[in-house]
Design a protein around this motif. Structure first.
Motif: not given
Length: 438
Positions: A170-176, A181-184
């Motif tokens: 999904a292109g998520i490179s950093e954890t919330p 940010e978790l919900l985003t």
């Protein structure tokens, strides 16, 4: 591996009163004098010690028992107490049946449930206390300024286990970095057709409570549970009710697995490992399920962990019975001293072999964590340094919040009814132990 503490909590107050009623100070053994701590290798030929353990902790002592028996000549019997472990132990102790040592959740509420001042040896001035790493020495195990429990493994931490491959795709490179940010991230994943969260409402839905408690981390740091313990604040007030409402809202938004109502704990690990869901809010024992499904190399490649709280990455810790032991007053001074000696060995000369045998994180700065412990577990342990206590760790009694949340998932309770039922049980239990304000 199921968290067992909630199952017994409904009877905590009753059992505590029973323990108090049955206790006989004159027969409890021990004294008000500071305990002596025998040398780890003192001869114990002819002495037999008994350790009570649950089904998920009865093999934990194996390496320690073998080493201690060889070193001292003692015999150590590990006896498995049937589930629900805590309830069974309290019932036996209330009738005067006591072991020398037992695995026990080292929280104040559960030490109260054992009537610690009457039934347990003080572990103040134990020789291993200085060996604990950082703040772990006093993180748990203490009731009314007396130490009654010896922490042997890392307390569990509530946080988010996630599938690295799903995040990467999904292109998520950093954890919330916080709850928003978790919900985003969750909503982005849902929009792309991925199930963001996996939880289970079938079976015994014990993990439901983590969703509420991680939202309360900031409030817990601000003294929430002190206020709840005194009756100043209630589960029905805005803070806890709001967390319950939010959990219900996330379910209604469709951020969980479609089979949420019927899914069980056994379904959760395989779903996360396979990438059928991106995240699970869970505790360390969940990772034990993952370790039964994959080796360390695969887990390090696929599974990560990060703590979460409303405004940051603060974990919420929750020690359980597999993390600690207590030593009983049996009235036999020789065996009581031998029990202290076994604890000294466990957290002394035997500790390196113990963490190696358990492939677990060391609590001691001078004993290295063995190779092969998965990175996610190391990250969970590292988050303890700035974590905050859970309801189980800080509340004077623990109501069955998880069962009420399970009812909410099934549609038989509203969020308001969840808070009302939890508060009513909390007040009943607090009154039963004589807590001020109830």
């Amino acid at each position: 591996m199921k968290k067992r503490f909630p199952a017994a909590l409904a009877l905590t107050a009753t059992a505590a009163l029973a323990l108090a009623g049955c206790s006989d100070p004159g027969a409890g053994g021990g004294s008000s004098e500071p305990a002596t701590w025998p040398d780890q290798n003192a001869d114990l030929s002819g002495t037999t010690l008994t350790i009570w353990a649950a089904q998920n902790s009865n093999t934990v002592p194996d390496s320690v028992v073998a080493g201690f028996e060889e070193l001292t000549g003692a015999k150590v019997d590990v006896v498995t107490i049937p589930d629900p472990y805590e309830q069974s132990v309290q019932t036996k102790v209330a009738t005067g049946d006591k072991p020398d040592l037992a695995f026990w959740q080292p929280t104040a509420s559960q030490l109260t449930a054992l009537n610690a001042s009457e039934n347990l040896q003080s572990l103040d001035d134990a020789p291993w206390l200085g060996a604990y790493d950082g703040d772990l020495r006093d993180i748990t195990g203490i009731l009314d300024d007396t130490r009654y429990a010896a922490l042997i493994t890392t307390p569990a931490v509530e946080g988010v286990y996630y599938n690295k491959d799903v995040f990467a795709a999904a292109g998520i490179s950093e954890t919330p970095a916080n709850w928003d940010e978790l919900l985003t991230v969750a909503r982005q994943l849902k929009s792309e057709g991925t199930t963001p969260f996996f939880d289970f409402g079938g079976g015994t839905p014990w993990a439901t409570q983590w969703w509420v408690q991680v939202q309360l981390a900031d409030a817990a740091q601000d003294g929430l549970w002190d206020r709840v313990n005194s009756g100043e604040e209630k589960f029905t007030d805005e803070t806890i009710q709001g967390a319950i409402d939010t959990y219900d809202g996330l379910i209604g938004e469709g951020l969980f697995n479609e089979n949420l109502k019927t899914a069980t704990f056994e379904d959760q690990g395989p779903a996360l490992l396979a990438g059928d869901a991106a995240m699970a809010v869970q505790v360390n024992s969940f990772f034990g399920q993952l370790q039964s499904l994959a080796d360390t190399a695969e887990l390090d490649e696929k599974i990560g962990f990060f703590p979460i709280s409303p405004t940051g990455n603060v974990g919420t810790f929750i020690p359980d019975q597999s993390n600690a032991l207590v030593a009983f007053k049996t009235g036999d001074a020789t065996r009581e001293a031998a029990a202290r000696q076994l604890l000294s060995y466990w957290l002394g000369d035997g500790y390196a072999d113990f963490v190696e045998a358990q492939s677990t994180v060391s609590l001691q700065s001078d004993v290295p964590t063995p190779d092969g412990v998965p990175q996610a577990l190391l990250d969970a342990s590292a988050s303890l340094s700035d974590s905050v206590g859970s309801m189980q760790a800080l509340a004077i009694v623990n109501p069955d919040l998880y069962l009420n949340l399970g009812d909410m998932i099934q549609g038989t309770k509203t969020p308001t009814e969840v808070a009302e039922a939890t508060q009513a049980q909390f007040a009943e239990l607090a009154k039963a132990i004589g807590a001020a304000g109830f």
